[in-house]
Each structure stands twice: as structure tokens, then as C-alpha cells.
Design a protein around this motif. Structure first.
Motif, PDB file in Angstrom:
ATOM      1  N   ARG A 218      31.842  -9.109  10.910  1.00  0.00           N
ATOM      2  CA  ARG A 218      32.552  -7.882  10.527  1.00  0.00           C
ATOM      3  C   ARG A 218      31.627  -6.678  10.468  1.00  0.00           C
ATOM      4  NH1 ARG A 218      35.188  -8.907   5.096  1.00  0.00           N
ATOM      5  NH2 ARG A 218      35.933 -10.671   6.334  1.00  0.00           N
ATOM      6  N   TYR A 219      30.375  -6.893  10.042  1.00  0.00           N
ATOM      7  CA  TYR A 219      29.436  -5.789   9.841  1.00  0.00           C
ATOM      8  C   TYR A 219      28.207  -5.978  10.736  1.00  0.00           C
ATOM      9  CZ  TYR A 219      32.224  -4.902   5.642  1.00  0.00           C
ATOM     10  OH  TYR A 219      33.242  -4.645   4.772  1.00  0.00           O
ATOM     11  N   PRO A 220      27.976  -5.066  11.681  1.00  0.00           N
ATOM     12  CA  PRO A 220      26.872  -5.251  12.635  1.00  0.00           C
ATOM     13  C   PRO A 220      25.486  -5.179  12.013  1.00  0.00           C
ATOM     14  CG  PRO A 220      27.949  -3.121  12.951  1.00  0.00           C
ATOM     15  CD  PRO A 220      28.810  -3.898  12.011  1.00  0.00           C
ATOM     16  N   GLY A 221      25.377  -4.675  10.780  1.00  0.00           N
ATOM     17  CA  GLY A 221      24.071  -4.633  10.132  1.00  0.00           C
ATOM     18  C   GLY A 221      23.726  -5.887   9.366  1.00  0.00           C
ATOM     19  N   VAL A 222      24.659  -6.827   9.264  1.00  0.00           N
ATOM     20  CA  VAL A 222      24.407  -8.061   8.515  1.00  0.00           C
ATOM     21  C   VAL A 222      23.668  -9.059   9.394  1.00  0.00           C
ATOM     22  CG1 VAL A 222      25.467 -10.058   7.384  1.00  0.00           C
ATOM     23  CG2 VAL A 222      26.341  -7.754   6.935  1.00  0.00           C
ATOM     24  N   HIS A 223      22.547  -9.542   8.885  1.00  0.00           N
ATOM     25  CA  HIS A 223      21.742 -10.575   9.527  1.00  0.00           C
ATOM     26  C   HIS A 223      21.769 -11.824   8.642  1.00  0.00           C
ATOM     27  CE1 HIS A 223      20.396  -6.879  11.389  1.00  0.00           C
ATOM     28  NE2 HIS A 223      19.649  -7.521  12.249  1.00  0.00           N
ATOM     29  N   LEU A 224      21.263 -12.915   9.167  1.00  0.00           N
ATOM     30  CA  LEU A 224      21.210 -14.184   8.430  1.00  0.00           C
ATOM     31  C   LEU A 224      19.815 -14.758   8.579  1.00  0.00           C
ATOM     32  CD1 LEU A 224      24.452 -15.507  10.108  1.00  0.00           C
ATOM     33  CD2 LEU A 224      24.357 -14.839   7.717  1.00  0.00           C
ATOM     34  N   ASP A 225      19.212 -15.219   7.480  1.00  0.00           N
ATOM     35  CA  ASP A 225      17.941 -15.924   7.652  1.00  0.00           C
ATOM     36  C   ASP A 225      18.150 -17.430   7.469  1.00  0.00           C
ATOM     37  OD1 ASP A 225      17.057 -16.994   5.072  1.00  0.00           O
ATOM     38  OD2 ASP A 225      16.235 -15.051   4.506  1.00  0.00           O
ATOM     39  N   THR A 226      17.321 -18.187   8.163  1.00  0.00           N
ATOM     40  CA  THR A 226      17.501 -19.640   8.260  1.00  0.00           C
ATOM     41  C   THR A 226      16.849 -20.401   7.122  1.00  0.00           C
ATOM     42  OG1 THR A 226      15.482 -20.011   9.559  1.00  0.00           O
ATOM     43  CG2 THR A 226      17.506 -19.471  10.780  1.00  0.00           C
ATOM     44  N   THR A 227      16.332 -19.704   6.122  1.00  0.00           N
ATOM     45  CA  THR A 227      15.509 -20.331   5.097  1.00  0.00           C
ATOM     46  C   THR A 227      16.130 -21.605   4.521  1.00  0.00           C
ATOM     47  OG1 THR A 227      14.686 -18.144   4.518  1.00  0.00           O
ATOM     48  CG2 THR A 227      14.288 -19.899   2.942  1.00  0.00           C
TER      49      THR A 227
END
Length: 299
Positions: A218-227
């Protein structure tokens, strides 16, 4: 650590370089590593040792070394850029942590200068000061801090971060143990107010993986980290849904490698090798382990 265990760890650590060289990378970018003032780190380790309420299970620390040795280990792994994830659990703590982190980054050029905040009077002012001073990434820990990220006291903070386009890693998922303000709904309210925010969801939002993938779409600025995601340690309690791998592939340019070093109960190589198990392709791995972070932070 006995000789057999030490040899096993050394063998595993040697595989880190083999991993990124095999992908043709110049090294790794790790967006989720912890360096803190010595007495704070000691308290964090003691909490893990006691399997405190926010941990919920035995959690041996694999890289319990002095600061200089931890830095040397990361560099030997080929980590070209990393962070000093700091987070306060009470008012009045963030300014002091930020001061320490600024000094640490000044003497550690491969560390991205990290800062943090807490819902308190003056938070927006000191966050703007950190931005002006060169902070390149922020950390917010909703679970440990015990606060609602959509608290009005933080609205100007999120606004300043969104305007500056400086990423903020937020532990907002309910793993390993849910808290009052964890889960997708509170941070979704923040994003609704600040849709341009460059927000990095720590741990892929475990265990609410699907909900946080929804937010990323939904939001192009949202990232995800794999931690810690996909590791044997986590998969037993909070497995990533196999059916969602395709969505993870589609969001590949916004997935970033994170390790939680040094506070992990397994070898660093395992955190990388489990990503290859996903069978999402070498191009995806190259982006996650280096390219996406290098682009986001200009390293």
C-alpha cells in the motif's frame, strides 16, 4: 565455549564470505545490528539470559564479545555498512543514547549514524537536531518502549522523518511476545498520517507477516528487514507462510538484510543461508543482501 563448539562456530562464520562472494557481491549491508553503551548492552544481555517476559524463551547470545571484537567480526564477515540500533524504554533516555551513537559513528565510519526517540516533551526538537547532525537511520522499538507509535506526542517526529526521507527501523510486529501496542494496526495509523515515511518493518513484522506485506504494497516507502526471519529458531514458533513467498519476491527491491548481531542464538551464516532456501533467485538475494541497502543509504 568448548573447543568443539568453537570450531563449529568458526566453520560457520567462514561460510559468510563464501555466501556473498558466490553471489558476486562486494560484501553485505546489514541494517539491523546492535551497538550500545556498554552498561546498556550488559543489561540487554542479562535480560536475554533470564529469558525475560519480552523474550519468552531461552536465548543464548552467539557473539558475546567486547565491542572492538564485535566490530572486527562484522568486518571479517565482509559487512560494508551496519547500524547501531539503540532504543529507549523510558523518558529522558533517548537524548543520551543519541549522543553515544553519534560519537560511536564518528569513530566507526562503516556504521550508519543511528538515532532514536521516545514519546516525550522535546522529542521532535531532538529528532530534528539529529537529522541536522547527520543521522542516517532511526530505530523505534514499540514492544520494549511500551508506547503507541500513533501517540500524538510523536506526530511531529514522524513528520520530520517523512520530510527528511530518512529511514526508521520499527519493531512493530508482535514477535517474539505481543505487547499492548504491537501489531499492524497502530503503525498503520502512523502511515495513514505520513504516507511518505520511509519505514523499515523489523523482522518482516513477525508473526503478522501478511499484514505487513499488505502495508508494504500500500505504501511505497515501507520496507521490510529480514532480521531473524526464516531461521530455524524462529520458524518453529512463527513460520513465514509459504504462500506469501511470491509477494516477498515482488517486493524484492524493498527487502533488506538484517541480522540482530550480536544478539542472535545461532551463527551469522545461518541468517544468510536461510534466505537462499526461499529459492527466490540470485538477483533477489543480491538486492536483499547488498544492493537495496547500498542504494537506500548511498554506500
Amino acid at each position: 565455549m568448548d573447543a568443539v563448539a568453537a570450531a563449529g562456530e568458526a566453520e560457520g562464520d567462514a561460510r559468510v564470505g563464501e555466501f556473498w562472494r558466490g553471489l558476486g557481491l562486494p560484501g553485505l549491508v546489514d541494517v539491523h545490528t546492535h551497538f550500545m553503551p556498554e552498561r546498556v548492552m550488559a543489561k540487554v544481555w542479562a535480560y536475554f539470559d533470564a529469558a525475560g517476559p519480552l523474550v519468552g524463551r531461552p536465548w543464548p547470545i552467539a557473539y558475546r564479545y567486547e565491542e572492538d571484537e564485535r566490530l572486527a567480526v562484522l568486518r571479517e564477515f565482509g559487512v560494508r555498512a551496519f547500524t547501531s540500533m539503540i532504543y529507549p524504554h523510558k523518558p529522558g533516555m533517548a537524548r543520551w543514547l543519541n549522543g553515544w551513537a553519534a560519537e560511536f559513528a564518528a569513530r566507526t565510519p562503516d556504521c550508519l549514524r543511528t538515532a532514536t526517540f521516545f514519546p516525550e516533551d522535546g522529542a521532535a526538537d531532538y529528532v530534528r537536531g539529529e537529522l541536522a547532525g547527520g543521522a542516517r537511520i532511526f530505530k523505534a522499538h514499540v514492544q520494549v518502549g511500551g508506547y503507541d507509535p500513533a501517540d500524538e506526542a510523536l506526530d511531529a517526529v514522524w513528520g520530520a522523518l517523512a520530510e527528511a526521507r530518512v529511514p526508521v527501523v520499527v519493531h512493530c510486529g508482535s514477535g517474539p511476545v505481543p505487547a499492548k501496542h504491537t501489531g499492524p494496526e497502530p503503525i498503520a495509523r502512523v502511515l495513514a498520517r505520513h504516507p511518505r515515511l520511509r519505514l523499515i518493518v523489523a523482522h518482516l513484522g513477525m508473526p503478522e507477516y501478511t499484514d505487513f506485506l499488505d502495508l508494504a504494497e500500500r505504501y511505497p516507502g515501507v520496507h521490510l528487514d529480514t532480521t531473524m526471519a526464516f531461521t530455524d529458531f524462529v520458524e518453529r514458533a512463527a513460520p513465514f507462510p509459504r504462500a506469501e513467498r511470491g509477494r516477498l519476491a515482488d517486493l524484492g527491491d524493498r527487502v533488506l538484510f538484517g541480522s540482530d548481531f550480536p544478539n542472535i542464538p545461532y551463527g551469522y551464516a545461518h541468517a544468510l543461508e536461510v534466505l537462499a532456501r526461499l529459492e527466490l533467485g540470485d538477483a533477489w538475494l543480491r538486492g536483499v543482501c547488498y544492493g537495496n541497502g547500498a542504494r537506500l543509504f548511498g554506500v
